[in-house]
Design a protein around this motif. Structure first.
Motif: not given
Length: 390
Positions: A46-69
């Motif tokens: 996704y480098c260089g892109q502005i990403v739109t999420m179509t699912y309406p609720l984002i962030g509800n389970y937070g950020i976990i570094r172990d899940d990063f790609e």
């Protein structure tokens, strides 16, 4: 604080900012995944892109570094209908807003993401500018027009040095065009001895690593922006078993004489149906690409189409007629899923083992000794020739 998103067709969206502040230009795309926003944020493709999420609720389970790609996000902006700053998840380490702020990424929430998605589907992906500043619309349009889209994304996201993930079975060289951690995880599960190399590594440098197989990773942007990688793949076809994913799939096609083209709005999400033409089975796949291999360019090449997209019939898989090389446009290493296509890594290992049976070679130490003797002999012959000329 207010944030605005202006598209190059003049459409303006106004919402609430979260994350960082400032201005950011990028290609505006959408992802249809219901879960997996962490993996989207940390996917180098996704480098260089502005990403739109179509699912309406984002962030509800937070950020976990172990899940990063990847080690860090590379996106240029994040667009959501609603973001949650009080996640409910015992694993959560911090919020999505704090992650965006840490890496200087602007987020906008409170806009009609369905309208934005429909506009992209109708008109195609387009350039946009995301801002929290007080510029007029005319000023933003001028800034947008003067800022070209990136063409060097692969060099930005690729590793700058060689590194390894030791194993005790097949040695696989992963050419990093923006590789997700999932590729390393899937190869490690199969006990592969992994060597990751930069995107500009030459065929000769890869040969020196004596791989049993080569993995061409995913990555961002237009495959024609990395012609050196196309040449590297062309030079290695037939010498080693090769498996290409996403950008690696497109590079394989170009190396074999096929062509690629830009899709209208791309495939991005975790719910794309792909048909295996050999078995007739349909797999649900994770995808993230804006380019595809042109179907009419396959004729006259040594390529066979193995998979197609059930939605728009675009090519999703290729295999070489003569050599041990295959590729897929989608992501068998997908996280958080689906995992339907992870068997492709087993197919890759099986292909490596079959190739070794069909092309028996001396052990690596014997090969190195033979190469060293050949080099010494060549040096000796040059010395004798020089002496004879005297």
């Amino acid at each position: 604080m207010q944030a605005r998103l202006l598209l190059e067709d003049g459409t303006l969206f106004t919402g609430t900012s979260f994350g960082s502040e400032g201005n950011s230009v990028g290609e505006v795309v959408f992802n249809t995944g219901i879960t997996g926003y962490q993996e989207v944020l940390s996917d180098p493709s996704y480098c260089g892109q502005i990403v739109t999420m179509t699912y309406p609720l984002i962030g509800n389970y937070g950020i976990i570094r172990d899940d990063f790609e990847s080690v860090r996000p590379f996106i240029h902006g994040f667009v959501v209908r609603e973001h949650e700053e009080a996640p409910s998840n015992w694993r959560a380490q911090y919020t999505i807003g704090s992650l965006l702020k840490e890496y200087g990424i602007i987020g906008i929430s409170g806009i009609d993401t369905r309208m934005l998605t429909r506009r992209i589907r109708h008109h195609g992906t387009m350039k946009g500018i995301l801002t929290t500043a007080g510029h007029s619309v005319a000023e933003l349009a001028e800034m947008l027009g003067q800022t070209p889209l990136m063409t060097d994304q692969v060099s930005r996201v690729s590793t700058k040095s060689v590194f390894g993930a030791p194993g005790y079975k097949e040695r696989v060289v992963v050419v990093d065009f923006g590789a997700k951690s999932g590729i390393i995880r899937d190869l490690s599960k199969r006990d592969c001895d992994i060597v990751v190399v930069p995107q500009d590594t030459t065929a000769e440098q890869i040969r020196r690593l004596a791989p049993d197989g080569i993995m061409l990773s995913n990555g961002p942007g237009d495959p024609k922006d990395v012609p050196h990688a196309v040449q590297m793949v062309r030079d290695l076809i037939g010498e080693f078993p090769i498996f290409g994913i996403c950008l690696g799939h497109q590079l394989f096609a170009l190396a074999c004489g096929a062509d690629t083209e830009k899709l209208k709005f791309g495939h991005r999400g975790g719910n794309h149906p792909v048909k295996d033409l050999a078995s007739g089975r349909c797999y649900i796949t994770s995808q993230n690409h804006g380019y595809t291999v042109k179907e009419d360019s396959i004729a006259g090449t040594d390529l066979i189409v193995t998979h197609i997209n059930n939605n728009d019939r675009t090519i999703e898989g290729l295999r070489h007629k003569k050599h041990a090389v295959f590729s897929v446009q989608y992501h068998p290493e997908a996280a958080p899923g689906p995992f339907d296509s992870s068997y492709l890594f087993d197919d890759f290992i099986a292909m490596i083992r079959q190739f070794k049976q069909d092309h028996p070679q001396l052990p690596r130490q014997a090969q190195m000794l033979a190469a060293s003797k050949a080099a010494a002999l060549s040096t000796s012959e040059k010395g004798e020739l020089h002496y004879a000329k005297k």
